[in-house]
Design a protein around this motif. Structure first.
Motif, short mmCIF file in Angstrom:
data_model
loop_
_atom_site.label_atom_id
_atom_site.label_comp_id
_atom_site.label_asym_id
_atom_site.label_seq_id
_atom_site.Cartn_x
_atom_site.Cartn_y
_atom_site.Cartn_z
N LYS A 129 2.39 1.97 -3.46
CA LYS A 129 1.38 2.45 -4.39
C LYS A 129 0.99 3.89 -4.06
CE LYS A 129 -0.66 -2.13 -5.14
NZ LYS A 129 -1.85 -2.98 -4.85
N HIS A 130 0.92 4.18 -2.76
CA HIS A 130 0.55 5.54 -2.34
C HIS A 130 1.57 6.56 -2.82
CE1 HIS A 130 -0.94 8.83 0.12
NE2 HIS A 130 0.26 8.97 0.63
N GLU A 137 -2.91 4.83 -4.93
CA GLU A 137 -4.00 4.66 -3.98
C GLU A 137 -3.72 5.41 -2.68
OE1 GLU A 137 -4.08 0.36 -3.74
OE2 GLU A 137 -3.01 0.38 -1.83
N ASN A 197 0.81 -1.22 0.00
CA ASN A 197 0.00 0.00 0.00
C ASN A 197 0.85 1.28 0.00
OD1 ASN A 197 -1.56 1.90 2.46
ND2 ASN A 197 -2.43 1.74 0.42
N LEU A 252 -4.50 -3.33 6.39
CA LEU A 252 -3.75 -3.70 5.20
C LEU A 252 -4.35 -5.00 4.66
CD1 LEU A 252 -0.09 -3.06 6.45
CD2 LEU A 252 -1.51 -1.56 5.04
N ARG A 260 -3.45 3.51 3.88
CA ARG A 260 -4.49 2.86 4.68
C ARG A 260 -4.28 2.96 6.19
NH1 ARG A 260 -7.66 -0.93 1.71
NH2 ARG A 260 -7.05 -1.06 -0.48
#
Length: 384
Positions: free
Chosen positions: A141-142, A147, A138, A166, A150
Motif C-alpha cells: 500500500k505504501h 498509506e 502495508n 503491523l 509502519r
C-alpha cells in the motif's frame, strides 16, 4: 484463424501442459483435501487453524511447486502453485489463503540474492515444517501511495533494529517466518526488506481481531520494539527494485485462491440446479455464463504464470500490468460467483453455516486482501 479461435487454441494448449505436468501430484492433493480438509472446514471457519493439513500438504510437495530444483523445489513454476491453491480454495478459501502465504514467503527467499536464507530457511518453509507468512500488506500500500510505512530500521553493528507495528500478518505463530519492509533511518528514502522469525527478542504477536471470514488463518498483529535483524536475514537493501521483481508473482499467485473460490461456487450452483434448475435458469449469472468467464480468467492467469515461471528471469513492466488485470478478474468473478451461488441455493443457502453463506463471506476477502480491488484499480488507472 480468428482471434477467438487463437485464444481457444492457446487455452487448450495451456490446459494440456498444466494437466500433463501436474498429473503425479494433483490426485494426491485432492485426496488429501477430501480426507484432511473437507471434514474440518466448519472448524476452520470458526477459527481453528488447519495445522495438520498444512503440514501434510507440505510433506506432499504442495509448497515446492514454484521453487527451482536447485533449492529443493519441484521447478514447475508459478503455474504449479496456482493449481494447488485452486484445489484447496475451492474447498476452503481460508486454507487456500494460508497456502498462498506459505508459498509467497518462499517466493521472497528464492528470488533474492541471499544464499544463507535459501540454505537455512527455505527448506523448512517449502516442506511445511515451519509456518511462513507475508507482512507485505502495508509496504504494498505504501509503494502505491495509499498509506505510510509502519516500520523503521536503524542501522547497528551486524544488522538493523526494527521498530513499529503491523496490524495483520497471517499464517504465523511464535516460531514462524515472515517478511517485512522497513524505511531506513537517515537513508534518504531507502528501504530494506528482510525475513523475521516470530520468536525474535523484542517482537510481540498479539490478537489480530475478529473477521467475518478467514478466522482460521492464524492472523496476528506484530509489534516491533528494537528487534535486531542480522544482515543474514536481509532479502534486499535498497529493496525497491527487488520489490518490483517479486510483485508480479506476488499479485498473480493470489488469483489462485480467487479462481478456486469461483470453482467451488460453480460446483454449488450445479448442485442447486439438480433440484431447482427449472427456475434457476432465469437468473442472469448461470453456470454456463460464469463457467465461460472462469475459463477465460484461468487461461489468462496460467499464460502469465508460465511466463513468470520460478521468478528467476527479468520481466517487462507489462507483466505486472497483466498480473493486476488477472487479479482484478479473480476479485470480480469471486463476487459474482458467490452471489450467484447464493441466489441459486435460495433459502437453503441463507441459513447460517450453509456452504454458500460461507463462500459469500469469503468472496469479499478476495476483493479486500492487499492488494484490494480498489488498490488494483488505482494501479491500473495510473498506467492508462
Amino acid at each position: 484463424m480468428t482471434q477467438v479461435q487463437e485464444s481457444q487454441v492457446e487455452a487448450t494448449q495451456v490446459q494440456a501442459r498444466t494437466t500433463a505436468t501436474s498429473a503425479p501430484l494433483m490426485p494426491q492433493v485432492r485426496e488429501l483435501i477430501a480426507r484432511g480438509l473437507r471434514p474440518n472446514v466448519e472448524a476452520v471457519d470458526h477459527g481453528q487453524y488447519p495445522a495438520s493439513f498444512m503440514r501434510d500438504l507440505g510433506a506432499l510437495g504442495g509448497f515446492r511447486q514454484a521453487v527451482p530444483r536447485e533449492y529443493g523445489g519441484a521447478g514447475r513454476g508459478l503455474a504449479g502453485t496456482l493449481e494447488v491453491m485452486e484445489a484447496v480454495a475451492a474447498e476452503c478459501l481460508s486454507t487456500g489463503f494460508c497456502v498462498w502465504c506459505q508459498t509467497v514467503s518462499a517466493w521472497y527467499i528464492q528470488t533474492s540474492d541471499n544464499e544463507a536464507l535459501k540454505r537455512e530457511w527455505l527448506p523448512d518453509i517449502i516442506g511445511g515444517e515451519r509456518l511462513a507468512g507475508t507482512g507485505m500488506s502495508n509496504p504494498m500500500k505504501h509503494f502505491a501511495g495509499i498509506e505510510k510505512l509502519r516500520l523503521k530500521a536503524t542501522p547497528t553493528r551486524g544488522g538493523y533494529l526494527l521498530s513499529g507495528a503491523l496490524p495483520w500478518v497471517s499464517n504465523i505463530d511464535a516460531g514462524s517466518a515472515f517478511a517485512v519492509v522497513a524505511q531506513l533511518e537517515g537513508g534518504a528514502g531507502d528501504y530494506l526488506m528482510a525475513m523475521v522469525s516470530g520468536d525474535q527478542p523484542g517482537l510481540t504477536l498479539g490478537d489480530g481481531g475478529r473477521f467475518i471470514a478467514l478466522e482460521g488463518s492464524s492472523t496476528y498483529n506484530a509489534v516491533f520494539r528494537d528487534v535486531f535483524i542480522p544482515d543474514e536475514q536481509v532479502l534486499a537493501k535498497p529493496c525497491q527494485d527487488y520489490v518490483g521483481r517479486i510483485r508480479p508473482g506476488f499479485i498473480l499467485a493470489q488469483s489462485g485462491f480467487g479462481l478456486g473460490l469461483v470453482a467451488g461456487c460453480l460446483e454449488r450452483m450445479e448442485r442447486s440446479n439438480e433440484r431447482a434448475g427449472h427456475v434457476n435458469r432465469y437468473l442472469d449469472d448461470g453456470v454456463e455464463e460464469l463457467g465461460a468467464d472462469h475459463r477465460e480468467a484461468r487461461r489468462r492467469t496460467f499464460v502469465l504464470a508460465e511466463q513468470i515461471g520460478c521468478g528467476q528471469g527479468r520481466l517487462e513492466p507489462e507483466a505486472t500490468h497483466e498480473a493486476v488485470a488477472c487479479r482484478i478478474l479473480a476479485s470480480e468473478l469471486s463476487l459474482r460467483a458467490s452471489q450467484a451461488a447464493m441466489l441459486h441455493a435460495g433459502a437453503a443457502g441463507y441459513k447460517a453455516g450453509a456452504a454458500t453463506e460461507r463462500k459469500l463471506r469469503e468472496s469479499y476477502f478476495v476483493a479486500i486482501v492487499t492488494p484490494a480491488l480498489k488498490h488494483l484499480k488505482k494501479l491500473q488507472a495510473g498506467w492508462s
